[in-house]
Design an enzyme around this catalytic site. Structure first.
Site, PDB file in Angstrom:
ATOM      1  N   GLN A 138       0.796  -1.373   0.016  1.00 52.77           N
ATOM      2  CA  GLN A 138       0.098   0.066  -0.077  1.00 52.77           C
ATOM      3  C   GLN A 138       0.496   1.304   0.007  1.00 52.77           C
ATOM      4  O   GLN A 138       2.211   1.403   0.307  1.00 52.77           O
ATOM      5  CB  GLN A 138      -0.840   0.154   0.947  1.00 52.77           C
ATOM      6  N   HIS A 176       0.046   5.824   1.479  1.00 49.27           N
ATOM      7  CA  HIS A 176      -0.817   6.777   1.101  1.00 49.27           C
ATOM      8  C   HIS A 176      -0.596   7.709   0.630  1.00 49.27           C
ATOM      9  O   HIS A 176       0.914   8.545   0.204  1.00 49.27           O
ATOM     10  CB  HIS A 176      -0.535   6.877   3.125  1.00 49.27           C
ATOM     11  N   GLU A 236       3.376   7.423   8.821  1.00 46.77           N
ATOM     12  CA  GLU A 236       3.716   6.283  10.551  1.00 46.77           C
ATOM     13  C   GLU A 236       4.828   5.924   9.997  1.00 46.77           C
ATOM     14  O   GLU A 236       5.649   6.168   9.283  1.00 46.77           O
ATOM     15  CB  GLU A 236       2.093   5.601   9.778  1.00 46.77           C
ATOM     16  N   HIS A 259       4.492   0.024   0.806  1.00 44.14           N
ATOM     17  CA  HIS A 259       5.202  -0.937   1.862  1.00 44.14           C
ATOM     18  C   HIS A 259       4.279  -1.474   2.258  1.00 44.14           C
ATOM     19  O   HIS A 259       3.056  -1.477   2.061  1.00 44.14           O
ATOM     20  CB  HIS A 259       5.468  -0.163   2.855  1.00 44.14           C
ATOM     21  N   ARG A 308      -4.228   0.546  -2.205  1.00 46.01           N
ATOM     22  CA  ARG A 308      -3.963  -0.751  -2.764  1.00 46.01           C
ATOM     23  C   ARG A 308      -2.724  -1.038  -3.487  1.00 46.01           C
ATOM     24  O   ARG A 308      -3.941  -0.513  -4.794  1.00 46.01           O
ATOM     25  CB  ARG A 308      -4.338  -1.437  -1.743  1.00 46.01           C
TER      26      ARG A 308
END
Length: 389
Positions: free
Chosen positions: A95, A97, A132, A255, A274
């Site tokens: 995926q 972001h 993240e 990642h 995704r």
């Protein structure tokens, strides 16, 4: 609410989760089902509870008291981060972001087109980016970022598959070749996938220079047979973390977490595009538009000496380690924070309030304030999540 409060945290039971890792941390009895994530925070879909009440409701009723005026000014009346324990027995989806600007544009576009929030084709659930940081609690494997082009070409040569891909990586700059190859990967046919699966399985048993990475690719192929995510994974760095090492994943970085247990801290967003290892919708055009095609080895983080803080540019969150040792630690509270005990037994103390014990797996919410709070616990180790500077 007192300066600190014990959190009652929900467990998310996704199919890729470990049935034993989170119970082992929290001291509970496994029930035989996968327990993938322990959520700590105020995400509306699964908030922690304080005294039986959802934390997001408590914050909504008193944002200045529970977040502090500065946090409300910076991020609005909601906790800007989500803290997790993540326990993977098999690979999560590959995926990416989006950035904040991409998320705002994507959200506005899907709203204008009337795509329902619960549609499987909906990508943007909110207007936020989702940086993240994951810190390993033990051995942890992941795929992270594009491998340097020359290294991927050598890998494909060694495997004896996808020769046109290797040629493209040699003949054109990576920034031009990789968008083409990511699209080719996601359109990979059964014959190419079967050949790649056979090649990585063979290389995993060879004892050669690519044994470790190919063992990971072979496991992915076995977990998601026929999924084009395997072809995409061959373009990415294989990463192995040990306890205390971390990865920071900024917008656009492809990642996938493969296996292991770690603590994960992120901006409070659900935006995910995704690109394989999933049965969910893959928006190839949207994916390539937000993906960063920079190459290079992943940057593995360790806590900075003195502060034991993991370096991160994210405004929404900051992660650090706290080890009280033989002397009490004064816990400063300029912003909301969550403390998670992962070893030993810690004790939070404040004048006029009952002490709060935190055994392994327990966590506490600390509201901002000026009053003294002390943390004790020889041998205890805690992770501290709070807002970024």
């Amino acid at each position: 609410m007192p300066p600190y409060a014990l959190l009652d945290n929900p467990v998310r039971r996704y199919a890729w989760g470990s049935p034993t890792a989170i119970p082992a941390l929290t001291g509970t009895v496994p029930d035989g089902t996968p327990q993938a994530e322990l959520w700590m925070g105020a995400h509306p879909s699964a908030p922690s509870r304080v005294g039986g009440r959802p934390l997001d409701e408590l914050i909504a009723a008193d944002p200045d008291g529970l977040l502090g005026p500065d946090t409300v000014r910076r991020f609005g009346p909601a906790l800007p981060f989500l803290f997790k324990v993540l326990a993977a027995d098999r690979a999560l989806s590959l995926q990416v972001h989006p950035s904040r600007a991409q998320a705002e544009a994507g959200y506005a576009d899907e709203e204008a087109r009337g795509i329902p929030r619960d549609s499987p084709r909906r990508v943007y659930q909110d207007r936020s980016h989702k940086p993240e940081l994951l810190c390993a609690l033990g051995e942890f494997e992941a795929l992270c970022g594009f491998r340097p082009a020359a290294g991927t070409a050598r890998l494909l040569d060694a495997l004896g598959v996808l020769a046109p891909w290797a040629a493209l990586l040699r003949d054109r700059p990576a920034a031009e070749a990789l968008p083409v190859l990511l699209r080719r990967a996601l359109a990979c046919g059964p014959a190419e996938l079967a050949a790649a699966t056979e090649a990585v399985t063979r290389a995993a048993a060879s004892g050669g220079p690519y044994t470790e990475a190919c063992a990971a690719y072979a496991r992915v192929a076995g977990q998601y047979p026929g999924d084009p995510g395997l072809a995409a994974a061959l373009l990415l760095n294989h990463v192995r973390l040990t306890a205390g090492q971390a990865l920071y994943l900024d917008s656009g970085v492809p990642h996938a977490y493969l296996r292991g247990t770690g603590v994960e801290l992120m901006a409070n967003s659900d935006n995910v595009l995704r690109c394989g290892l999933t049965a969910k919708h893959v928006d190839i055009d949207g994916l390539t538009a937000v993906t960063s095609f920079r190459t290079g080895p992943p940057r593995i983080l360790t806590p900075e000496p003195g502060t034991l803080e993991f370096p991160s540019p994210a405004a929404e969150f900051r992660l650090s380690l706290v080890r009280p040792g033989d002397h009490p630690v004064r816990v400063e509270r300029p912003a909301p924070q969550i403390l998670l005990c992962v070893a030993g037994r810690a004790l939070l103390c404040a004048p006029g309030h009952p002490d709060l014990a935190l055994p392994p797996g327990a966590s506490a919410y600390l509201r901002p304030g000026a009053g003294p709070v002390e943390l004790t616990g020889p041998g205890a180790e805690l992770f501290r999540a709070t807002t970024g500077r």
